[in-house]
Motif scaffolding. Sequence first.
Motif, PDB file in Angstrom:
ATOM      1  N   ASP A  73     -90.960 -58.053  -5.061  1.00  8.36           N
ATOM      2  CA  ASP A  73     -91.437 -57.620  -3.748  1.00  8.36           C
ATOM      3  C   ASP A  73     -90.587 -58.221  -2.638  1.00  8.36           C
ATOM      4  OD1 ASP A  73     -93.445 -56.312  -5.090  1.00  8.36           O
ATOM      5  OD2 ASP A  73     -94.865 -57.958  -4.899  1.00  8.36           O
TER       6      ASP A  73
ATOM      7  N   ASP B  65     -87.206 -56.480  -2.586  1.00  6.05           N
ATOM      8  CA  ASP B  65     -87.332 -55.144  -2.000  1.00  6.05           C
ATOM      9  C   ASP B  65     -87.510 -55.220  -0.486  1.00  6.05           C
ATOM     10  OD1 ASP B  65     -87.073 -53.986  -4.464  1.00  6.05           O
ATOM     11  OD2 ASP B  65     -89.227 -53.728  -4.793  1.00  6.05           O
ATOM     12  N   SER B  66     -88.333 -56.191  -0.024  1.00  7.64           N
ATOM     13  CA  SER B  66     -88.528 -56.354   1.415  1.00  7.64           C
ATOM     14  C   SER B  66     -87.234 -56.761   2.094  1.00  7.64           C
ATOM     15  CB  SER B  66     -89.616 -57.410   1.675  1.00  7.64           C
ATOM     16  OG  SER B  66     -90.849 -57.010   1.128  1.00  7.64           O
TER      17      SER B  66
ATOM     18  N   ASN C  36     -85.129 -53.630   2.294  1.00  5.46           N
ATOM     19  CA  ASN C  36     -85.648 -52.655   3.254  1.00  5.46           C
ATOM     20  C   ASN C  36     -85.555 -53.153   4.690  1.00  5.46           C
ATOM     21  OD1 ASN C  36     -86.353 -50.862   1.218  1.00  5.46           O
ATOM     22  ND2 ASN C  36     -88.375 -51.752   0.945  1.00  5.46           N
TER      23      ASN C  36
ATOM     24  N   TRP D 159     -96.123 -64.346   0.528  1.00  2.69           N
ATOM     25  CA  TRP D 159     -96.254 -64.016   1.945  1.00  2.69           C
ATOM     26  C   TRP D 159     -95.667 -65.121   2.818  1.00  2.69           C
ATOM     27  CZ3 TRP D 159     -98.826 -66.584   5.859  1.00  2.69           C
ATOM     28  CH2 TRP D 159     -98.927 -65.899   7.078  1.00  2.69           C
TER      29      TRP D 159
ATOM     30  N   TYR E 272     -93.631 -58.670   4.411  1.00  4.19           N
ATOM     31  CA  TYR E 272     -93.957 -58.797   2.994  1.00  4.19           C
ATOM     32  C   TYR E 272     -94.602 -57.507   2.498  1.00  4.19           C
ATOM     33  CZ  TYR E 272     -96.306 -60.345  -1.267  1.00  4.19           C
ATOM     34  OH  TYR E 272     -96.736 -60.465  -2.562  1.00  4.19           O
ATOM     35  N   ARG E 273     -94.117 -57.000   1.379  1.00  3.56           N
ATOM     36  CA  ARG E 273     -94.684 -55.798   0.767  1.00  3.56           C
ATOM     37  C   ARG E 273     -95.634 -56.210  -0.345  1.00  3.56           C
ATOM     38  NH1 ARG E 273     -90.287 -51.808  -1.211  1.00  3.56           N
ATOM     39  NH2 ARG E 273     -92.171 -50.556  -1.513  1.00  3.56           N
TER      40      ARG E 273
ATOM     41  N   ASN F   1     -97.865 -56.031  -3.507  1.00  4.74           N
ATOM     42  CA  ASN F   1     -97.872 -55.307  -4.774  1.00  4.74           C
ATOM     43  C   ASN F   1     -99.312 -55.227  -5.284  1.00  4.74           C
ATOM     44  OD1 ASN F   1     -97.598 -54.356  -7.405  1.00  4.74           O
ATOM     45  ND2 ASN F   1     -95.706 -55.464  -7.771  1.00  4.74           N
TER      46      ASN F   1
END
Length: 383
Positions: free
Chosen positions: A48, A51-52, A55, A330, A341-342, A344
């Motif tokens: 996560d 990925d964050s 992105n 987080w 923060y993404r 999950n």
Amino acid sequence: MRGRARGSVGWRFALAVLERRRGVTVLQTVALAVGLMALLLLGMTRNDLVDSWRNATPADAPNRFIINIQPDQREPLRAMLATNGIRDLLYPMVRGRLTHIDDRPIQASTYPDGRARNLVEREFNLSYTDRLPEGNEVIAGRWTGDAGGASVEEGIAKTLHIKLGDTLRFDVAGQTVEAPVTSLRKLDWGSMRVNFFVILPTDKMQGLPETYITAFHLPPAKSALGNRLTASFPNITVVNTDLILRQIQAVLDQVIAAVEFLFVFTLLAGVTVLYAALSGARDERKRDAGLLKALGASAATVRQTQYAEFLVVGGLAGLLASLGAIAVGWALSQFVFDFPYRFNVWIVPVGVVSGMLCAFAGGWLGLREVLRQPALATLRDVQ
């Protein structure tokens, strides 16, 4: 109905056992949760965070930086970029050391913070422009452009205790440049654009030794442009951030794989603690099982009692582990990496199920003999 009633009896017995052995239950749950949280943090939250991180940077963000562009190379290089469909600004850059804030001399010993000491011990990359650069936001004061004021990035202003109205004095190649701080800026570092901590008025920077820097997005199909640029301008340095980020990611993957391997042992240690705690109370559990059987409880009810206990401990440990992994992930994204923060949605169910499986494995290994022994033999042994 009989199976359902028997199952509810098993769960009630299991909860009663956990309540009676509260200290051991807490030890088992915490030991298993710590190891499982470490694995969840690296195994799932790690993805996560990565990925964050990806992105947070736009798809068309600059992936090439060119530094050390001399003034007489500015227009030829800009023309060469334009013929390849790349139109980007070339920013002037002047190297200068901060010497005074107002009338206070600045030295490394002035600041207890290590980052602040490093900043004042090296030269700043200064620039000048009459327009607020793209991706910059004035959060305090007023952008004055060429009206004589300096604009400072908010982070470095906080680190070096610079306030609006302070006069900054720089030593640039033996010449003194000073200007009052008229604005504080917030920068979008994730944009990968060229950014400067301090922007000074144009008239203060005239005649000083300067070079130019630029950043642009180069599609993979035009990757050969970098070699052509260095061939035409041998003194410049082209920095390929795509390659750097891929190398960093490869190193991180290797480090994380090694750490995950170590944390597997942490999880095994938690399962071992669970096994040891169950083994230490094996005689007491044999007596409880024998009494239940002597009072008419079936072997299935006793088995369900044991299994329910394992599932409760494992499920609680998995829940604590997943919540802990979410909280740590987080905190890392907000206070360390500084990007959104993404969450999950799978981390909680995966954590709970994993905790149940680990607890069931450790519990079954520790108490499998209790379930096999007949009630009469159990009561005879514990007398």
